[in-house]
Motif scaffolding. Structure first.
Motif, PDB file in Angstrom:
ATOM      1  N   HIS A  65     -12.664  -1.908   0.004  1.00 50.70           N
ATOM      2  CA  HIS A  65     -11.509  -1.725  -1.181  1.00 50.70           C
ATOM      3  C   HIS A  65     -10.387  -2.298  -1.015  1.00 50.70           C
ATOM      4  CE1 HIS A  65     -14.245   1.994  -0.789  1.00 50.70           C
ATOM      5  NE2 HIS A  65     -14.316   1.653  -2.107  1.00 50.70           N
ATOM      6  N   LEU A  66     -10.296  -3.272   0.124  1.00 52.30           N
ATOM      7  CA  LEU A  66      -9.251  -4.217   0.312  1.00 52.30           C
ATOM      8  C   LEU A  66      -7.744  -3.707   0.719  1.00 52.30           C
ATOM      9  CD1 LEU A  66      -9.797  -6.370  -3.176  1.00 52.30           C
ATOM     10  CD2 LEU A  66     -10.659  -6.657  -0.604  1.00 52.30           C
ATOM     11  N   GLN A  78      -1.002  -2.572   3.176  1.00 52.63           N
ATOM     12  CA  GLN A  78      -1.425  -2.476   1.608  1.00 52.63           C
ATOM     13  C   GLN A  78      -2.430  -1.300   1.539  1.00 52.63           C
ATOM     14  OE1 GLN A  78      -1.751  -6.368  -0.683  1.00 52.63           O
ATOM     15  NE2 GLN A  78      -3.385  -5.526  -1.498  1.00 52.63           N
ATOM     16  N   LYS A  79      -2.313  -0.589   0.470  1.00 57.09           N
ATOM     17  CA  LYS A  79      -3.142   0.642   0.220  1.00 57.09           C
ATOM     18  C   LYS A  79      -4.492   0.047  -0.501  1.00 57.09           C
ATOM     19  CE  LYS A  79      -0.252   3.059  -2.520  1.00 57.09           C
ATOM     20  NZ  LYS A  79       0.045   4.053  -3.304  1.00 57.09           N
ATOM     21  N   PRO A  80      -5.583   0.698  -0.242  1.00 53.88           N
ATOM     22  CA  PRO A  80      -6.748   0.335  -1.136  1.00 53.88           C
ATOM     23  C   PRO A  80      -6.494   0.245  -2.320  1.00 53.88           C
ATOM     24  CG  PRO A  80      -7.008   2.655  -0.266  1.00 53.88           C
ATOM     25  CD  PRO A  80      -5.652   2.099   0.298  1.00 53.88           C
ATOM     26  N   ALA A  81      -7.473  -0.539  -3.177  1.00 53.91           N
ATOM     27  CA  ALA A  81      -7.453  -0.767  -4.543  1.00 53.91           C
ATOM     28  C   ALA A  81      -7.640   0.385  -5.446  1.00 53.91           C
ATOM     29  CB  ALA A  81      -8.571  -1.893  -5.005  1.00 53.91           C
ATOM     30  N   THR A  82      -8.047   1.548  -4.732  1.00 55.98           N
ATOM     31  CA  THR A  82      -8.198   2.790  -5.273  1.00 55.98           C
ATOM     32  C   THR A  82      -6.858   3.264  -5.809  1.00 55.98           C
ATOM     33  OG1 THR A  82      -8.483   3.773  -3.278  1.00 55.98           O
ATOM     34  CG2 THR A  82     -10.568   3.345  -4.689  1.00 55.98           C
ATOM     35  N   GLY A  83      -5.938   3.004  -4.815  1.00 54.32           N
ATOM     36  CA  GLY A  83      -4.333   3.532  -4.723  1.00 54.32           C
ATOM     37  C   GLY A  83      -4.421   4.763  -3.927  1.00 54.32           C
TER      38      GLY A  83
END
Ligand code: FES
Length: 105
Positions: A65-66, A78-83
């Protein structure tokens, strides 16, 4: 803490990362411009293996999830794409003696 050999310096080429298993822990070792850094290999988000991800400068990007973590400090960059809010990764002390690499676990 004990210092454990994880291989030869030549096993960790510049610009690459590799997973090693030490005392039941999965640890990511990365060579950034000739210096070795190590953080936990398991993403603090949903436990994907960071060594299956990508190097980006001084960071590793989780392929799931990056999320991005600093390889130098283990901090979330950076947080995951899920927020989701996630924890930093633990880091490990790494050293080289006579071309052999040791990690403290
Ligand atoms: S498991 Fe790594 S970002 Fe989701």
């Amino acid at each position: 803490m004990t210092s454990i050999s994880i291989g030869k310096l030549s096993d960790f080429p510049k610009g690459k990362m590799k997973k090693v298993s030490v005392k039941g822990k999965e640890i990511l070792v990365a060579n950034l411009d000739g210096r070795l850094y190590s953080i936990d290999d398991t993403c603090t988000h949903e436990e994907c293996s960071l060594s299956d991800g990508f190097l980006s400068g001084e960071n590793v990007i989780c392929h799931c999830h990056l999320a991005q973590f600093s390889l130098k400090t283990g901090k979330v960059m950076q947080k995951p794409a899920t927020g989701d809010v996630i924890d930093d990764e633990p880091t490990y002390k790494i050293s080289v003696k006579r071309q052999e690499v040791f990690i403290e676990v």
